[in-house]
Design a protein around this motif. Sequence first.
Motif, PDB file in Angstrom:
ATOM      1  N   MET A   1       1.014  -9.883  -4.314  1.00  0.00           N
ATOM      2  CA  MET A   1       1.550  -8.655  -3.411  1.00  0.00           C
ATOM      3  C   MET A   1       2.706  -8.108  -3.937  1.00  0.00           C
ATOM      4  O   MET A   1       3.504  -8.851  -4.312  1.00  0.00           O
ATOM      5  CB  MET A   1       1.869  -9.422  -2.293  1.00  0.00           C
ATOM      6  CG  MET A   1       2.100  -8.233  -1.120  1.00  0.00           C
ATOM      7  SD  MET A   1       0.690  -7.282  -0.601  1.00  0.00           S
ATOM      8  CE  MET A   1      -0.281  -8.263   0.411  1.00  0.00           C
ATOM      9  N   SER A   3       5.612  -5.197  -3.387  1.00  0.00           N
ATOM     10  CA  SER A   3       6.534  -4.702  -2.395  1.00  0.00           C
ATOM     11  C   SER A   3       6.987  -3.305  -3.012  1.00  0.00           C
ATOM     12  O   SER A   3       7.593  -3.245  -3.973  1.00  0.00           O
ATOM     13  CB  SER A   3       7.793  -5.522  -2.020  1.00  0.00           C
ATOM     14  OG  SER A   3       8.630  -4.605  -1.257  1.00  0.00           O
ATOM     15  N   THR A 210      -4.771  -3.261  -0.599  1.00  0.00           N
ATOM     16  CA  THR A 210      -4.221  -4.464   0.020  1.00  0.00           C
ATOM     17  C   THR A 210      -3.463  -5.290  -0.599  1.00  0.00           C
ATOM     18  O   THR A 210      -2.486  -6.084  -0.471  1.00  0.00           O
ATOM     19  CB  THR A 210      -5.458  -5.322   0.413  1.00  0.00           C
ATOM     20  OG1 THR A 210      -5.990  -5.667  -0.949  1.00  0.00           O
ATOM     21  CG2 THR A 210      -6.526  -4.411   1.256  1.00  0.00           C
ATOM     22  N   SER A 213       2.508  -3.940  -0.100  1.00  0.00           N
ATOM     23  CA  SER A 213       3.328  -4.055   1.056  1.00  0.00           C
ATOM     24  C   SER A 213       4.455  -3.143   1.114  1.00  0.00           C
ATOM     25  O   SER A 213       5.104  -2.727   0.152  1.00  0.00           O
ATOM     26  CB  SER A 213       3.843  -5.310   1.312  1.00  0.00           C
ATOM     27  OG  SER A 213       5.021  -5.769   0.396  1.00  0.00           O
ATOM     28  N   ASP A 220       2.492  -0.127   7.297  1.00  0.00           N
ATOM     29  CA  ASP A 220       2.008  -1.523   7.037  1.00  0.00           C
ATOM     30  C   ASP A 220       0.692  -1.595   7.968  1.00  0.00           C
ATOM     31  O   ASP A 220      -0.367  -2.098   7.597  1.00  0.00           O
ATOM     32  CB  ASP A 220       2.786  -2.956   7.566  1.00  0.00           C
ATOM     33  CG  ASP A 220       3.701  -3.182   6.379  1.00  0.00           C
ATOM     34  OD1 ASP A 220       4.702  -3.727   6.538  1.00  0.00           O
ATOM     35  OD2 ASP A 220       3.188  -3.153   5.100  1.00  0.00           O
ATOM     36  N   ASN A 224      -3.274  -2.272   6.807  1.00  0.00           N
ATOM     37  CA  ASN A 224      -4.212  -3.258   7.401  1.00  0.00           C
ATOM     38  C   ASN A 224      -5.419  -2.828   8.251  1.00  0.00           C
ATOM     39  O   ASN A 224      -5.944  -3.389   8.899  1.00  0.00           O
ATOM     40  CB  ASN A 224      -3.290  -4.261   8.074  1.00  0.00           C
ATOM     41  CG  ASN A 224      -2.145  -4.794   7.373  1.00  0.00           C
ATOM     42  OD1 ASN A 224      -2.576  -5.165   6.060  1.00  0.00           O
ATOM     43  ND2 ASN A 224      -1.005  -5.242   7.765  1.00  0.00           N
TER      44      ASN A 224
END
Length: 224
Positions: A1, A3, A210, A213, A220, A224
Amino acid sequence: MYSIGTRETVAAFDVDAQKCFTPLCPDELPVPEGHLIADELNRQAGLAAVRVGSKDAHPATAVWVATEESPQLTAIEGHKNVDLRWNRHAVPGTTGFELVDGLPDVTEYNYFVWKGVENNIHPYGACFHDLEEKMSTGVIEFLKSRGITTVLVGGLALDFCVKTTALQLCRAGFVVYVNRAACRGLGESTVVSALEELKSAGAIMIDSITELSVDDVAADAVAN
């Protein structure tokens, strides 16, 4: 993930997401599954404060149009801003010129670039009008004026216009993510080469949105 910070510093770039680069226009430059990227491009834009886009806009009689005697991908000599012959594509007023279904109207973007309008100029990247990269389209300057530091890139085709645009953005100092789910490529070998070139330039490759973030709660929720 990964950021990517706050939404206010993020832009989404839809590069040449046009029907001429899809199976909907088989006589132009059809990219397999090119018509299937709209949903991911829209999800990508949901993480960004700014959405920019580009289109090829080519004259029907451009000097680079392929012929029976000089087929597609034949090298062209004597034109400093044209390198190869291509099938005629992205002529304004035709179906191929249109954005793929599901994308916003061009007037809904924060900034939009039309490129390749001149008869003897065929750029790939959306940040410069010419192959020598001397004449800016203004998109880099626009992004910097809005405080953008990160750009999420998708579009068609990954191995040509998306690659070149992402490289231009890297050289301009942006953090660049190339979203594979928001792209499609013309050929397997050229896609592999493009990915290697992009990674070497510092672009970050992701398989889908996905993997990202943001600090902004609303963005967000969109992702999602």
